[in-house]
Every structure is written in C-alpha cells, then in structure tokens.
Design a protein around this motif. Structure first.
Motif, PDB file in Angstrom:
ATOM      1  N   ILE A  62      12.412  -1.674  -1.935  1.00 34.57           N
ATOM      2  CA  ILE A  62      12.469  -0.189  -1.864  1.00 34.57           C
ATOM      3  C   ILE A  62      12.696  -0.227  -0.215  1.00 34.57           C
ATOM      4  O   ILE A  62      12.144  -0.660   0.668  1.00 34.57           O
TER       5      ILE A  62
ATOM      6  N   ILE B 251       8.442   9.125  -0.889  1.00 33.40           N
ATOM      7  CA  ILE B 251       7.739   9.495  -1.965  1.00 33.40           C
ATOM      8  C   ILE B 251       6.253  10.111  -1.490  1.00 33.40           C
ATOM      9  O   ILE B 251       5.328   9.334  -1.078  1.00 33.40           O
ATOM     10  N   ARG B 252       6.334  11.166  -1.341  1.00 32.43           N
ATOM     11  CA  ARG B 252       5.486  11.894  -0.549  1.00 32.43           C
ATOM     12  C   ARG B 252       4.190  11.929  -1.418  1.00 32.43           C
ATOM     13  O   ARG B 252       4.096  12.433  -2.804  1.00 32.43           O
ATOM     14  N   ALA B 253       3.047  12.061  -0.533  1.00 29.24           N
ATOM     15  CA  ALA B 253       1.632  12.288  -1.224  1.00 29.24           C
ATOM     16  C   ALA B 253       1.560  13.775  -1.671  1.00 29.24           C
ATOM     17  O   ALA B 253       0.921  14.044  -2.594  1.00 29.24           O
TER      18      ALA B 253
ATOM     19  N   GLN C 157      10.947   4.899   0.752  1.00 33.24           N
ATOM     20  CA  GLN C 157       9.338   4.861   0.401  1.00 33.24           C
ATOM     21  C   GLN C 157       8.721   5.961   0.894  1.00 33.24           C
ATOM     22  O   GLN C 157       7.778   6.590   0.225  1.00 33.24           O
TER      23      GLN C 157
ATOM     24  N   ARG D 122       2.523   4.578  -8.369  1.00 37.57           N
ATOM     25  CA  ARG D 122       3.068   4.970  -9.723  1.00 37.57           C
ATOM     26  C   ARG D 122       4.435   4.878  -9.375  1.00 37.57           C
ATOM     27  O   ARG D 122       5.238   4.211 -10.106  1.00 37.57           O
ATOM     28  N   ALA D 123       5.183   5.749  -8.359  1.00 36.66           N
ATOM     29  CA  ALA D 123       6.484   5.597  -8.345  1.00 36.66           C
ATOM     30  C   ALA D 123       7.252   4.695  -7.649  1.00 36.66           C
ATOM     31  O   ALA D 123       7.955   4.004  -8.096  1.00 36.66           O
ATOM     32  N   PHE D 124       6.191   3.903  -6.948  1.00 37.20           N
ATOM     33  CA  PHE D 124       6.502   2.562  -6.317  1.00 37.20           C
ATOM     34  C   PHE D 124       6.929   1.549  -7.395  1.00 37.20           C
ATOM     35  O   PHE D 124       7.592   0.831  -7.417  1.00 37.20           O
TER      36      PHE D 124
ATOM     37  N   GLU E 188       0.714  -1.268   0.123  1.00 36.82           N
ATOM     38  CA  GLU E 188      -0.262   0.108   0.147  1.00 36.82           C
ATOM     39  C   GLU E 188       0.988   1.161  -0.138  1.00 36.82           C
ATOM     40  O   GLU E 188       0.946   2.023   0.876  1.00 36.82           O
ATOM     41  N   PRO E 189       1.670   1.206  -1.224  1.00 37.20           N
ATOM     42  CA  PRO E 189       2.608   2.545  -0.926  1.00 37.20           C
ATOM     43  C   PRO E 189       1.791   3.894  -1.069  1.00 37.20           C
ATOM     44  O   PRO E 189       0.594   3.868  -1.831  1.00 37.20           O
ATOM     45  N   GLU E 190       2.225   4.932  -0.820  1.00 37.29           N
ATOM     46  CA  GLU E 190       1.776   6.340  -0.974  1.00 37.29           C
ATOM     47  C   GLU E 190       1.471   6.687  -2.429  1.00 37.29           C
ATOM     48  O   GLU E 190       0.552   7.123  -2.672  1.00 37.29           O
TER      49      GLU E 190
END
Lengths: 168, 346
Positions: B140, B148-150, B145, A50-52, A45-47
């Motif tokens: 990662i 990678i900010r919202a 991780q 897409r980047a993940f 459940e990455p934030e």
C-alpha cells in the motif's frame, strides 16, 4: 504496540475469506490467501487495520487473478469439476441448484469491470465509503455511483443468466 | 430542490456517514413529496437487497479459522525471509552498481579513448533499471495509507434495527438537579446482548460528530447513540414554556405555531408552496443525525393519502390527523417511532 491484531483477525478473518473466495473461487485457496494477508500485516501499525487488511487482500487477489489468467488451468479445472458434479448427481436437485447458482454469481461478477467488482465486494465485506475511497482512489461521491452501477449490473447479468437456464 | 441524484441516493441508502445532517434533511424532505424520487429510491433499495442476496449465494463451502497463534507464529519466518531478501538485494545492488560503474566508465571512456570527439553517453537509464529497489511488501502506498483516516465518519450499523419508541420506553423525568451522566441509561444492551462497551468503538466517532445531548430550554433529549436505543423525551416542559421557546424564533409565528412535537429541538422551519397554499415544514431532531420532518397536508395532497405513506428500511413516512389537520411525518426512524412522535405533535 497498541494494535491488537488478534482481535482484528477474529473480527475480520471470515469476511476476508468470503471476499477472497469471490475473487479466486476456491475455498481452500481463499483461506490460504487470507492467512497470508495476516502474516504480511502483523508487523504493521496501520491507522485503520481493517481497511489495511483488505487493501493487502485486494493486491493479493489481483496477483492471483493474473497468475490464473496466465495459466487458465485453474478456471478450466473448476469448470470441469462443476460439470462433473452435475453429471454424477442428477438426483440431488438441491445441491445441483446451489452449485448452478454459485456458477451464475461467479459469471455475473466476471462481467463487472475490476473496479466495480472490487468496490462491490469491499462494501459487502463491511468497508465503508471512506475506506473504499482510500483503498481505490475513488472520490467519496464516485464510491456511491460505482456501487450503484455495480449492483445494477450484477442483478441484471445474474437474472439474465438465470432466465437463460430456465429456458433451456 | 432538484431530484436526488444516484450517487447521493446511494450514500443516503447506505448510511455511510458521508452525508451531512443538512443533506439528510434535504433528501428526506424531497423524498416525502416527490413520487419520482421515491420510486427511484425504492428501486435502488431493491437492487441493493437483490445484489446482497445474490452475493450471499456465492460463499465459500467451508471456513476453518486457524487460531491466531498459528498465524503469528508464521510471521517471524517471513521477517527472516524479508531480511535475507534485503541482504541479497543489497548485494545485488552492489554488483549492479559495479556493473553500472564499469559500463558507465566504458561508455564514457571508451568512445573518448577511441575518438576523443564523441560526447559522453548518459548511462543513467540503465543504472535506474538495474538498481530498482525491491518492492518488498510495500503493498500500500504510504500516501494511500495515510488517507485511511482514523477520523473517517463512523459507519452506521448496516442492517440496523431502527429505533422503536414504545410508549412505555419514554423515560420518566429524572429528579431535578441530576446531570445527564447521572440519568439512568436504558437500552444499554442490544438484542444480542452485546454489552455496550463492545459497541463503543463504533459509535464513538458518531457521537463526536453530533451534540452529546440536545438542549432546548428546559427540555432535554437524550441522543440516540445507537439506532437500537429508543428516543427518549426527558424533562418535557409544560405547554407554556414550549410556546416560550418558540417565541425566541423569528421564523415562527408564535400566534399561529406550526404543528410540531414538543420538546424536540427544532432544526429548521421552512415554507413551501403546495397546491397554491403555503405549507410550513418543520424539521426536528430526534437523535444523533436523525430527524423527523412534519408537513401539514392540504387540499389535493390529502386526496392521495395512501401514496403519501410509505415504509422502507431507511426512510418512513406516515400520515395522521393532528387535531383538525392532516400531518405527514417523515424520518429515518421506525414507523412505530413516527407514530408515537406524531401522537405527541400539536
């Protein structure tokens, strides 16, 4: 379970295949890897999904490149295939041209160092500076510089390869 | 300002959202008057386009996207596999620990038993090596991780279609008393007909970064939520109130107001020396993160008028007469938009 992986998959799959293709240079392999990426991320459940996804892809592509470098077989095979096609279809100028340019892009990209190449390909796949920075550990400012340098080098090497082939 | 460096130029050209509004204004002001940087900008832009078109040549021969269900069906197998791997490595860990213990006791006790004089040999390195955790799929690092900010700045649409203000797209003033949300919104669909809602995810952070609506006295300017939407001037007051608004600014001489576009909020009024004369440079906001800069050209500058107009994907400059004056307008908006705005300037 707020994350809609199906939507991410639908939006990202093709960009991901293109991205991976420019690292492994094999359409089928690129698609296998792209699918493998999604199989791996589905329980996460990455934030920023897409980047993940691209981060996982970068790592897979690096592993793949190392394996390929060990074997060398992969590269030789592809090269032979291109040459064979050129021999067999001397009349099909267009197709020959396409495969030739394809080869030049590939060789030009190979001239870039890993970080420059990845930055360029990630940008091309639609990641923004912040996402690339998070992925590569570069600062936001360096992403711009890296990207500018990578583009310059790609254009330069590609043009010189094309100029050589015209002279021949 | 000194020349625009390559990194800043890239960030500006790529419109990646990392530059502040103030940065963008500074860059555009500088580009408008520095031929060297403009050349550099154009060269960088051409390189960017060339690189993109070269990469375009290297696409895969075919892409067949299997249905998502197929991918998600494969995920559980992997979960099973991962659990087995974990179990296996737990067992391996236990074996390793036993070995370490045995070796440790051996190393520790052996010499002691043999000589009773030697100090104990540390066995930790061996233990660490054997007991190393399996990497699993921790592809990662956790800290990366979380980076990678919202709230990362929203990427502005890549090959964006720049806003075009057609004369007829300037919305008529809404009836008095209406709130902004009631103002009928136009341009809700983009060229491809994608409903606006689909774009909301992308534009929401950009909106959060900038004022929702721009307010200047009685003037209200609808923000450019998307570059495809036209600039709208709403509730534009009569000339007197326009001048009243100016009077509130200490940096503006109300007796000799600089050339500007009525109803657009003024971001800054600065002065610069040009060919021995003082030129007023006015920057006004035309939308979210979008600005137009007006400079009155005098003397030598006007002679090279052609050199002072330029167009590109990202930044445009046009030169036109406003009354008796020659005015240069620069902004990251379409030439048509600049032309319409400049026509309203006074």
């Amino acid at each position: 379970m707020g994350l809609d992986w199906a939507a991410v998959y639908n939006d990202t799959y093709e960009d991901l295949v293109r991205f991976l293709h420019r690292q492994v240079w094999d359409s089928d392999r690129a698609q296998d890897l792209a699918q493998e990426v999604f199989v791996r991320v589905l329980d996460k459940e990455p934030e920023n999904p897409r980047a993940f996804v691209f981060t996982v892809a970068v790592n897979l592509a690096r592993d793949e490149a190392r394996t390929a470098a060990r074997r060398k077989k992969h590269l030789t095979l592809l090269k032979n295939e291109t040459e064979l096609r050129q021999e067999m279809t001397p009349g099909l100028d267009d197709e020959l041209d396409v495969s030739h340019r394809h080869d030049s892009v590939r060789r030009a990209l190979a001239e870039l160092n890993e970080r420059d190449r990845e930055t360029l390909l990630l940008w091309d796949a639609g990641l923004d500076y912040a996402e690339i920075a998070a992925q590569s550990g570069l600062s936001l400012r360096s992403v711009g510089t890296t990207l500018a340098r990578a583009r310059k080098r790609l254009v330069k090497v590609y043009d010189s390869l094309e100029a050589k082939s015209v002279a021949r | 300002m000194s020349h625009v460096d390559d990194s800043t130029l890239s960030a500006y050209l790529d419109a990646d959202g990392s530059l502040s509004d103030a940065d963008i204004i500074t860059i555009e002001n500088h580009l408008a008057k520095c031929p060297t940087c403009r050349q550099n900008f154009e060269a960088t832009r051409r390189t960017k386009e060339r690189a993109a078109s070269i990469l375009e040549l290297s696409g895969p021969s075919h892409i067949a996207k299997p249905p998502f269900a197929e991918i998600s069906a494969r995920a559980p197998e992997r979960g099973e596999h991962a659990r087995r791997t974990q179990l296996f490595s737990l067992r391996r860990l236990a074996v390793a620990a036993t070995v370490v213990l045995a070796v440790g006791v051996g190393v520790y006790a052996g010499p002691r038993l043999a000589t009773r004089a030697l100090p104990p040999t540390p066995s930790e390195p061996a233990a660490v090596e054997i007991a190393e955790q399996p990497r699993g799929d921790a592809v990662i690092p956790a800290e990366a991780q979380s980076e990678i900010r919202a709230d990362a700045p929203a990427r502005q649409s890549r090959n964006r279609t720049l806003a075009v203000i057609a004369a007829d797209s300037v919305a008529p003033p809404p009836p008095a008393g209406r709130t902004r949300s009631q103002v009928e919104r136009i341009g809700l669909q983009d060229a491809a007909g994608v409903p606006e809602r689909a774009k909301l995810r992308e534009t929401a952070p950009a909106l959060a970064r900038a004022p929702a609506a721009v307010q200047m006295d009685q003037a209200r300017v609808e923000p450019l939520a998307d570059k495809r939407e036209p600039v709208r001037l709403i509730d534009c007051p009569e000339e007197e109130s326009f001048l009243e608004a100016l009077a509130g600014r200490p940096d503006v001489d109300a007796q000799r107001p600089p050339v500007m576009i009525p109803c657009l909020p003024i971001v800054s009024v600065t002065f610069e020396e040009s060919a021995g004369k003082q030129v007023t440079v006015v920057t006004q906001q035309v939308g979210v993160g979008e600005f137009v800069t007006l400079r009155v050209l005098e003397g030598d500058e006007v002679a090279e008028l052609d050199d002072l107009s330029f167009e590109s994907d990202s930044i445009n400059t046009i030169v036109a007469r406003v009354g008796e004056l020659t005015v240069q307008a620069t902004g990251r908006i379409a030439v048509d938009s600049l032309r319409v705005l400049l026509r309203r300037a006074r």
